[in-house]
Design an enzyme around this catalytic site. Structure first.
Site, PDB file in Angstrom:
ATOM      1  CD  GLU A   1      -1.240  -2.569   1.758  1.00  0.00           C
ATOM      2  OE1 GLU A   1      -2.354  -3.390   1.837  1.00  0.00           O
ATOM      3  OE2 GLU A   1      -0.194  -2.578   2.197  1.00  0.00           O
TER       4      GLU A   1
ATOM      5  NE  ARG B   1       2.530  -9.566   0.780  1.00  0.00           N
ATOM      6  CZ  ARG B   1       2.549  -8.338   0.286  1.00  0.00           C
ATOM      7  NH1 ARG B   1       3.410  -8.150  -0.668  1.00  0.00           N
ATOM      8  NH2 ARG B   1       1.585  -7.348   0.813  1.00  0.00           N
TER       9      ARG B   1
ATOM     10  CB  ILE C   1       0.969  -3.156 -11.989  1.00  0.00           C
ATOM     11  CG1 ILE C   1      -0.763  -3.419 -12.040  1.00  0.00           C
ATOM     12  CG2 ILE C   1       1.305  -1.749 -12.719  1.00  0.00           C
ATOM     13  CD1 ILE C   1      -1.450  -2.601 -11.181  1.00  0.00           C
TER      14      ILE C   1
END
Length: 420
Positions: free
Chosen positions: A60, A268, A336
């Site tokens: 985020e 991650r 993306i």
């Protein structure tokens, strides 16, 4: 319902703080800035009007970069207070926004207990609260009330999250109804948010398409590629617990071949770096760590990406990018950034958190869905021997990312009437 929710928060707070201390064994950042988590902050400082952006963690925070840059440009007399919940998110923000100096202040968001939220608002006096992606905190939204309009931007809501939200009944529907604006990534996200009762929902697209690749990341990627040499590189990015074992087992024969590709494995969560290194050693594969490279060449079968804030660099250095969180039913991760760097993208079948953007990338020819780790290796082999196919996928991925830019400007336009 909200009173019960607040009571449960108060009862759970000692356990929450104990868990923070426990997590601090592996991530020392969890033991820092504790007063902020309870709503206590230092001197307010200068900076004019305050705009509040909340980005819970790393993803985020990185997604918020183009929005924060645009807001500071549009409102030169304002500053931004950027809140997080994780130390990795805070570290990412520190790296991304040092360029803004005192115009951007970082802090932890207090826990969702009304008097703590009031202390935060009283200290920073924000003109607006901008929540990134999925962060809906019932008490925060209720305390903001009419004084501080709350916008949920770059919003995404999967069908699974909608079902979970409905289980909380009025707690979540009341929060959704109190949102002044929701700027959703897709029509599907918008429809689900409307089902929760949000009164004003607009579709703006994903701000993540507007992220500019930092030159420092390209430089790091070129440096890393220089250490690797001519070997092809399969990057497995943002992998989650359980996936690394599947990938390592499937890659065993691939990594044993003469002139084998390099498996660049980037978990991650940083607290799992040592765990993943142990998985590699257990299989008898040679390993090097990014943190220990310095100027040495990469000669091992597996390179562990045990660093923070370098994902763009890893994408820049690879030939093929697999996006983790998708081999197991974990919802996937954002593809993306890989597309923006013109990399052919592979993803597993479980992408429900990024369903539409993944489908769009596949339809554009920039990504391929593989059923499991075995097919991941099969597809990797095919692309590595077919230069034209690999290059074509990368070009389609880059074109796909470029076509979807512009969400930041649309979002800033919607926020304009709420700020002043």
């Amino acid at each position: 319902m909200r009173q019960l929710y607040t009571l449960l928060w108060c009862l759970a707070l000692p356990l929450v703080l104990a868990r923070l201390w426990w997590r601090g064994r592996k991530e020392p950042g969890y033991r820092l800035h504790w007063p902020e988590r309870l709503g206590f902050y230092g001197a307010r400082g200068a900076g004019g009007h305050t705009l509040w952006v909340h980005a819970v963690s790393v993803g985020e925070t990185r997604a918020a970069e183009p929005l924060i840059d645009a807001l500071l440009l549009a409102y030169p007399d304002s500053r931004i207070v950027l809140t997080h919940m994780t130390p990795t998110g805070r570290a990412t923000g520190r790296a991304l926004f040092a360029k803004h100096g005192e115009r951007l202040v970082q802090a932890y968001l207090p826990y969702d207990i009304p008097f703590m939220i009031r202390r935060f608002i009283g200290h920073f006096a924000p003109r607006i609260c901008i929540l990134m992606e999925t962060e809906v905190w019932p008490n925060l939204i209720a305390v903001c009330g009419d004084r501080v309009p709350v916008a949920l931007v770059n919003a995404r809501l999967s069908a699974r999250s909608l079902r979970r939200g409905r289980r909380f009944g009025s707690l979540m529907t009341d929060a959704a109804k109190a949102l002044a604006l929701v700027a959703a990534q897709t029509e599907q996200d918008a429809a689900r948010v409307r089902e929760l009762g949000a009164p004003r929902v607009e579709v703006t697209g994903s701000i993540k398409f507007d992220v500019v690749v930092p030159q420092a990341a390209l430089t790091m990627g070129a440096w890393l590629r220089g250490r690797i040499g001519q070997r092809a590189v399969l990057l497995c990015a943002s992998t989650r617990d359980g996936e690394e074992a599947l990938i390592l087992d499937a890659c065993a024969t691939l990594l044993a071949l003469p002139g084998h590709p390099l498996l660049l494995l980037v978990p991650r969560h940083p607290q799992r770096f040592d765990e993943v290194a142990a998985l590699v050693a257990l299989r008898g594969l040679s390993l090097q760590r990014r943190s220990a490279l310095v100027e040495r060449p990469v000669t091992a079968q597996v390179l562990l990406g045990d660093s923070m804030g370098e994902m763009f660099g890893y994408y820049a250095a690879c030939d093929i990018a697999f996006i983790g969180g998708s081999l197991l039913p974990l919802g996937g991760q954002n593809l993306i950034e890989a597309c923006a760097l013109g990399k052919p993208v592979l993803t597993g079948p479980h992408t429900f958190n990024f369903e539409l953007v993944t489908q769009q990338a596949i339809a554009a020819g920039g990504a391929v869905c593989v059923a499991d780790a075995t097919e991941l290796v099969t597809k990797t082999r095919q692309l590595l021997v077919d230069d034209a196919a690999r290059k074509g996928m990368g070009e389609h991925a880059a074109a796909f990312a470029e076509r979807h830019r512009g969400a930041t400007a649309r979002t800033v336009g919607l926020l304009r009437h709420m700020i002043f």
